[in-house]
Design a protein around this motif. Structure first.
Motif, PDB file in Angstrom:
ATOM      1  N   GLN A  67     -63.577  21.238   4.276  1.00  0.00           N
ATOM      2  CA  GLN A  67     -64.483  20.429   3.536  1.00  0.00           C
ATOM      3  C   GLN A  67     -65.498  19.603   5.103  1.00  0.00           C
ATOM      4  OE1 GLN A  67     -62.311  17.287   1.777  1.00  0.00           O
ATOM      5  NE2 GLN A  67     -63.155  17.888  -0.258  1.00  0.00           N
ATOM      6  N   ASP A  68     -66.236  19.580   4.063  1.00  0.00           N
ATOM      7  CA  ASP A  68     -67.526  18.618   5.678  1.00  0.00           C
ATOM      8  C   ASP A  68     -67.222  17.881   4.857  1.00  0.00           C
ATOM      9  OD1 ASP A  68     -70.637  18.677   5.530  1.00  0.00           O
ATOM     10  OD2 ASP A  68     -70.486  17.068   4.529  1.00  0.00           O
ATOM     11  N   ALA A  69     -67.180  16.689   6.119  1.00  0.00           N
ATOM     12  CA  ALA A  69     -66.634  15.551   6.377  1.00  0.00           C
ATOM     13  C   ALA A  69     -67.992  14.586   5.886  1.00  0.00           C
ATOM     14  CB  ALA A  69     -66.754  15.335   8.336  1.00  0.00           C
ATOM     15  N   LEU A  70     -68.769  14.749   5.853  1.00  0.00           N
ATOM     16  CA  LEU A  70     -69.624  14.017   5.048  1.00  0.00           C
ATOM     17  C   LEU A  70     -69.542  13.627   3.209  1.00  0.00           C
ATOM     18  CD1 LEU A  70     -72.420  13.823   7.547  1.00  0.00           C
ATOM     19  CD2 LEU A  70     -70.920  11.889   7.592  1.00  0.00           C
ATOM     20  N   ASP A  71     -69.896  15.084   2.882  1.00  0.00           N
ATOM     21  CA  ASP A  71     -69.982  15.218   1.652  1.00  0.00           C
ATOM     22  C   ASP A  71     -69.031  16.125   1.094  1.00  0.00           C
ATOM     23  OD1 ASP A  71     -71.080  16.605  -1.154  1.00  0.00           O
ATOM     24  OD2 ASP A  71     -72.718  16.853  -0.747  1.00  0.00           O
ATOM     25  N   LYS A  72     -67.837  15.602   0.463  1.00  0.00           N
ATOM     26  CA  LYS A  72     -66.853  16.218   0.226  1.00  0.00           C
ATOM     27  C   LYS A  72     -66.875  17.456  -0.543  1.00  0.00           C
ATOM     28  CE  LYS A  72     -64.673  13.004   2.041  1.00  0.00           C
ATOM     29  NZ  LYS A  72     -64.013  13.883   4.328  1.00  0.00           N
ATOM     30  N   ARG A  73     -68.309  17.492  -1.715  1.00  0.00           N
ATOM     31  CA  ARG A  73     -68.044  18.305  -2.276  1.00  0.00           C
ATOM     32  C   ARG A  73     -68.661  19.970  -1.708  1.00  0.00           C
ATOM     33  NH1 ARG A  73     -72.978  16.010  -5.453  1.00  0.00           N
ATOM     34  NH2 ARG A  73     -73.162  15.420  -3.586  1.00  0.00           N
ATOM     35  N   THR A  74     -69.364  20.002  -0.484  1.00  0.00           N
ATOM     36  CA  THR A  74     -69.448  20.834   0.487  1.00  0.00           C
ATOM     37  C   THR A  74     -68.154  20.919   1.078  1.00  0.00           C
ATOM     38  OG1 THR A  74     -71.673  20.435   0.421  1.00  0.00           O
ATOM     39  CG2 THR A  74     -71.190  21.758   2.047  1.00  0.00           C
ATOM     40  N   LYS A  75     -68.147  22.775   0.855  1.00  0.00           N
ATOM     41  CA  LYS A  75     -67.618  23.550   1.721  1.00  0.00           C
ATOM     42  C   LYS A  75     -67.842  24.631   2.574  1.00  0.00           C
ATOM     43  CE  LYS A  75     -63.005  23.109  -1.721  1.00  0.00           C
ATOM     44  NZ  LYS A  75     -63.506  21.851  -1.877  1.00  0.00           N
ATOM     45  N   HIS A  76     -67.365  24.746   4.639  1.00  0.00           N
ATOM     46  CA  HIS A  76     -68.108  25.806   4.940  1.00  0.00           C
ATOM     47  C   HIS A  76     -66.805  26.365   5.050  1.00  0.00           C
ATOM     48  CE1 HIS A  76     -70.892  22.851   6.453  1.00  0.00           C
ATOM     49  NE2 HIS A  76     -69.742  22.071   6.139  1.00  0.00           N
ATOM     50  N   CYS A  77     -67.103  27.815   5.086  1.00  0.00           N
ATOM     51  CA  CYS A  77     -66.359  28.681   5.871  1.00  0.00           C
ATOM     52  C   CYS A  77     -65.959  29.482   7.116  1.00  0.00           C
ATOM     53  CB  CYS A  77     -67.203  30.148   4.865  1.00  0.00           C
ATOM     54  SG  CYS A  77     -68.165  29.503   2.935  1.00  0.00           S
ATOM     55  N   VAL A  78     -65.277  28.985   6.960  1.00  0.00           N
ATOM     56  CA  VAL A  78     -64.582  29.516   8.553  1.00  0.00           C
ATOM     57  C   VAL A  78     -63.450  30.671   8.483  1.00  0.00           C
ATOM     58  CG1 VAL A  78     -63.269  28.906  10.682  1.00  0.00           C
ATOM     59  CG2 VAL A  78     -65.289  27.013   9.032  1.00  0.00           C
ATOM     60  N   LEU A  79     -63.404  31.644   9.819  1.00  0.00           N
ATOM     61  CA  LEU A  79     -62.902  32.792   9.759  1.00  0.00           C
ATOM     62  C   LEU A  79     -61.668  32.212  10.747  1.00  0.00           C
ATOM     63  CD1 LEU A  79     -64.529  35.746  11.559  1.00  0.00           C
ATOM     64  CD2 LEU A  79     -64.212  35.186   9.202  1.00  0.00           C
ATOM     65  N   THR A  80     -60.418  32.578  10.010  1.00  0.00           N
ATOM     66  CA  THR A  80     -59.257  32.543  10.812  1.00  0.00           C
ATOM     67  C   THR A  80     -58.832  33.712  11.773  1.00  0.00           C
ATOM     68  OG1 THR A  80     -57.835  34.206   9.089  1.00  0.00           O
ATOM     69  CG2 THR A  80     -57.816  32.067   8.409  1.00  0.00           C
TER      70      THR A  80
END
Length: 174
Positions: free
Chosen positions: A106-119
């Motif tokens: 979840q984006d720190a500023l906009d909770k609706r926005t999600k960032h994709c990160v490889l595990t």
């Protein structure tokens, strides 16, 4: 017995179908080629249990940070880079998240926005898949020949460009 109006309609329909048989359809040819290439790459990637489309997503996540400096691109940015709709990204992302290959943060500023990160698992799978993908890509390049392969990529990139879309939707007067 058919009435004459129905017979005329059948004749018109047959004429139109005959005309379609004489027209070269770029869309059909490109889709047929894309399915063939997709199947070849999918077969090559079978040992890592991922499809070529999934590898493309993982590579984009790995390659590009988010526009605002976050660890990974947003779902919207990823959709834009891959030229696919958000609904398709969301659908394709589900198994990658389920299998702990990608994490949505979840984006720190906009909770609706999600960032994709490889595990870490995703990073390893991508590394393993890239070895298989490279071998398949080299075979395609060898069969097509370097200049034809380069031309194919150039034309595909042109068709996928925003400029092509703009020109298609708003043709200039000739």
């Amino acid at each position: 017995m058919k009435n004459s109006k129905s017979s005329l309609q059948d004749t018109d329909d047959a004429s139109e179908l005959g005309l379609l048989g004489e027209v070269a359809c770029t869309n059909t040819a490109l889709r047929r080629a894309a399915r063939r290439l997709g199947n070849l790459y999918d077969e090559a990637l079978a040992p890592v249990s991922l499809k070529a489309t999934q590898i493309a997503m993982l590579a984009q996540i790995s390659r590009f940070p988010g526009a605002d400096g976050h660890a990974g691109p947003t779902l919207q940015e990823l959709a834009g880079r891959l030229a696919i709709q958000m609904s398709a990204i969301s659908h394709a992302m589900k198994p990658l998240v389920r299998d702990s290959i990608v994490e949505l943060q979840q984006d720190a500023l906009d909770k609706r926005t999600k960032h994709c990160v490889l595990t870490p698992k995703g990073e390893q799978l991508l590394a393993d898949a890239l070895v298989l993908w490279t071998a398949a890509n080299e075979r395609v390049e060898k069969v097509l020949g370097p200049s034809s392969a380069a031309l194919l990529r150039q034309l595909a990139d042109q068709i996928a460009s925003d400029e092509f879309l703009t020109e298609f939707n708003h043709p200039t007067a000739e």
